[in-house]
Structure formats: C-alpha cells, structure tokens
Design a protein around this motif. Structure first.
Motif: not given
Length: 337
Positions: A97-105, A139-142
């Motif tokens: 969830v946190l990987v996608l959260a900065p883009t509001a999904l 997660s930096a590369v993601l």
C-alpha cells in the motif's frame, strides 16, 4: 535502449528490463520488446549465476537463498502458496500500500505499473524480513515506475483545460479531476513524509554536529591516505575514498553470510578505528553491528594482545590502533614524500 543500463545497477533489475520488454511487445514494438525481454532474462542469469558467485568467497549468490523454496519442501508447494505468502505477515501488505500511496493509487490505472511486479514479487516472497519493509532502499527502484504510471494515468485528463494543447475542447470535469488528483497526491505525500527519513531534515539535531562526530573526524584525520584500515560500521564510509578499508571485526565469517557465531578472521590492516558508542541505526534500534559490543571489545583486546596493535589515541568512546610493519612503514614513507 535507455533501460539496458539497469543491468549495471542491481542484480534483480534485469527482471524489470524483461518486464519492460514484455510491455513493449504488448504495445506493438515487438523487435525492441523481445530484445529487452531476452536481454533482461539472460543478464539476470549471468549476473546471479556467474558474476556474483565469482565475487563471493563462498562461490554462491548469497541473497539467492532468501528467495527459494521458503521451507515449503518443494518448488511446487512454494509456487502454490505464493499468493498467500506474498501478503503474510501483514507488513508485506502495508508495504504494498505504501509503495502506491504517494500516487493516491492512481498508478494502478496504468499498465506501466506492471513493471514493478518483478521487484515487488521477489521482495514479498523473500524470507528476509528487511525485504518486506519500506524502511530500507528496496523501494527506491520502484518509485520511478510508480510515478511514471501515475503520470500515464493522468495524461488523458491533461488534454483539457488551461494547459491543453491548442484546439483541444475544454472539459471542466476532466480539468477538475486532474486538479483533485494532484492535490490528493500532494496531501498523501505530506502526511507520509514525517514517517520516513526525509522527515529528519525538520529536526534541529539533524543540522548540528555532535561532539562525538567531531572526535571521530579528528581520529580519522590521523589515518594517512592509502593506508589499510579496519573500522567500525559507521566509520567505514568516511574512509573509502582515500584508504583500503574493511569492517571491524572481520565480517562476514568467510563463506557464511550473516553468521556471527564463529570466530572472525584475524585483522590484517595497518590501522583499526573502533567506536564503542551505539550508532543511530534508524529504522532499527540504536546499537552495534554486526557483532554486539562485548564481542567487538573482545576482538579489540585480541588485536592488541595477539596481533601487536598499540593504542594511538582515544576520544569519546573511539579507539585508534596501529600496527607497525613493512606495509605501514611503506605507507608512512609515501605520505612523507
């Protein structure tokens, strides 16, 4: 073409290159796509099966053991259990969830997000807890992929409104959707920011130099350029640009990654710089790595009693030792010239 250097960044990014190749094939660019797909797969195999084992004292790709059968007994059982294992324990779902959260999904609305699957896949199926969390660099590369996917998802809405190309028909609803999406992305990012290392820039002590750091710098300055040094974990990065440096005490135990039960190899460097103060290790508790303090102190005493090192200076929990020898004298003569 521009993605090919991913093979030189990190051993698993060849799979990202392969995923990009699959995406290009799907978009109709078959020649380039198949080339990227094949190059990514072959590059990953060469790096993990040949290059990294050749550089490892044990002759293996050490991190490969974390993405294996996972205690299931067979590869088939591992594959069958993979969907559940990818989300257990719950920290894995939180990371997803946190990987996608900065883009509001919003990234999920673009097929570009599929390029993140190889890295997410091995991380979530790994047996190493550090791979599951967001606190480390994995997660930096993601994030470039995730943000590219979000931009791709919002691009159609950018064709309308005040920033639209000349001649495009105005669509207030699309323009409103774009503004709301960007505002949500900004809000989510600001809310998450204090929970991650970048939030430390807001703390006063981040901008102050502690006395312990000043003491460490003073002892580091006493080590001549070109010397060989064994240093405590947090001091090693300060020396890599001008000396040959290894971790003190010697680690890992030869051929056994993350094994601290055996006896470390004897020190062979001219200098030893040891720090007995517990190091800040966010997100881990402050402490010593890789060995507990009493083990490090034992090795420090052994260096003096058994291997002939003498104490040159001490300051605020730091100890600088030196051993005279042909190599040390050569380094000293070089510095005098």
């Amino acid at each position: 073409m521009y993605a090919a250097p991913l093979l030189l960044v990190k051993e698993d990014l060849g799979l990202t290159l392969a995923a990009l190749g699959g995406y290009l094939v799907w978009r109709g660019r078959r020649t380039l796509g198949f080339a990227a797909l094949l190059g990514g797969v072959l590059g990953t195999l060469v790096i993990t099966k040949l290059v990294l084992p050749a550089l490892n004292s044990s002759g293996t790709y050490a991190y490969g053991e974390y993405v294996s059968e996972g205690g299931r007994g067979s590869l088939l059982m591992t594959l069958l259990a993979a969907p559940l294992d990818a989300l257990r324990p719950e920290v894995k779902a939180v990371t997803l969830v946190l990987v996608l959260a900065p883009t509001a999904l919003l990234a999920l609305r673009s097929p570009i997000a599929l390029l993140a699957l190889p890295t997410l896949g091995w991380r979530l199926l790994s047996q190493h807890p550090y791979h599951w969390e967001t606190a480390f660099h994995y997660s930096a590369v993601l994030m470039p992929i995730v943000f590219a996917a979000a931009i791709d998802a919002l691009t159609p809405y950018g064709r309308f409104g005040p920033f639209s190309p000349s001649g495009a028909k105005d669509n207030p609803l699309a323009a409103r959707h774009l503004r709301a999406s960007l505002a949500t992305v900004l809000a989510v990012t600001l809310v998450l920011l204090p929970s991650f290392p970048f939030g430390l820039v807001l703390r006063k002590d981040t901008w102050r130099t502690p006395d312990h750091v000043r003491a460490a710098r003073a002892l580091l300055d006493r080590i001549p350029d070109g010397a060989t040094v064994a240093a405590s974990n947090r001091l090693v990065p300060q020396l890599v640009s001008r000396t040959t440096v290894v971790l003190f005490p010697g680690y890992p135990i030869p051929g056994r990654l993350y094994d601290t039960e055996g006896t470390p190899p004897p020190p062979t460097s001219e200098w030893i710089l040891h720090d007995s103060r517990p190091h800040p290790a966010w997100p881990l508790p402050d402490g010593h790595w890789p060995y507990p303090l009493h083990r490090q102190q034992q090795e420090l005493a052994r260096a003096q009693k058994t291997y002939g090192y003498r104490v040159v200076a001490t300051a605020d929990g730091l100890t600088l030792l030196h051993r005279e020898g042909p190599l040390a004298r050569g380094a000293a003569e070089t510095s005098i010239r």
